[in-house]
Design a protein around this motif. Sequence first.
Motif, short mmCIF file in Angstrom:
data_model
loop_
_atom_site.label_atom_id
_atom_site.label_comp_id
_atom_site.label_asym_id
_atom_site.label_seq_id
_atom_site.Cartn_x
_atom_site.Cartn_y
_atom_site.Cartn_z
N THR A 23 37.67 46.99 36.45
CA THR A 23 37.86 46.95 35.84
C THR A 23 39.11 47.20 35.12
O THR A 23 38.47 48.65 34.53
CB THR A 23 37.02 45.79 34.75
N LEU A 24 39.84 46.29 35.17
CA LEU A 24 41.25 47.32 34.30
C LEU A 24 41.77 46.41 32.95
O LEU A 24 41.41 45.47 32.87
CB LEU A 24 42.65 47.20 35.67
N TYR A 25 42.37 47.64 32.05
CA TYR A 25 42.38 46.77 31.02
C TYR A 25 44.25 46.41 30.73
O TYR A 25 44.52 48.03 31.17
CB TYR A 25 41.42 47.30 29.98
N GLY A 26 44.45 45.90 29.93
CA GLY A 26 45.96 45.22 29.99
C GLY A 26 46.16 44.67 28.42
O GLY A 26 45.52 44.60 27.97
N GLN A 27 47.02 44.14 28.45
CA GLN A 27 47.30 43.17 26.82
C GLN A 27 48.17 41.78 27.86
O GLN A 27 49.55 42.11 28.25
CB GLN A 27 48.52 44.27 26.61
N CYS A 28 47.96 41.10 27.40
CA CYS A 28 48.07 40.16 27.99
C CYS A 28 49.58 39.62 26.75
O CYS A 28 49.52 39.43 26.17
CB CYS A 28 47.16 38.21 28.15
N ASP A 29 50.26 38.33 27.55
CA ASP A 29 51.54 37.95 26.54
C ASP A 29 51.20 36.98 25.64
O ASP A 29 51.82 36.31 25.01
CB ASP A 29 51.87 36.82 27.99
N GLY A 30 49.58 36.55 25.50
CA GLY A 30 49.29 35.83 24.20
C GLY A 30 48.71 36.84 22.83
O GLY A 30 48.80 36.38 21.94
N CYS A 31 48.81 37.86 23.50
CA CYS A 31 48.27 38.93 22.09
C CYS A 31 49.67 39.68 21.43
O CYS A 31 50.10 40.19 22.50
CB CYS A 31 47.57 40.19 22.68
N GLY A 32 50.67 39.59 21.01
CA GLY A 32 52.12 39.86 20.61
C GLY A 32 51.54 40.24 19.53
O GLY A 32 52.00 40.45 18.61
#
Length: 41
Positions: A23-32
Amino acid sequence: MGTIVCQTCEATIAYFEDEKVTTLYGQCDGCGHDDDGEKGE
């Protein structure tokens, strides 16, 4: 199989091929979230 998860809202962003379950963590486009603020120009 690996999974990329948003660290803010914990939504699944994508899956990728891997030998281990990862599991890697990033940031989705919905979280501006603007981390830039007033840094730089």
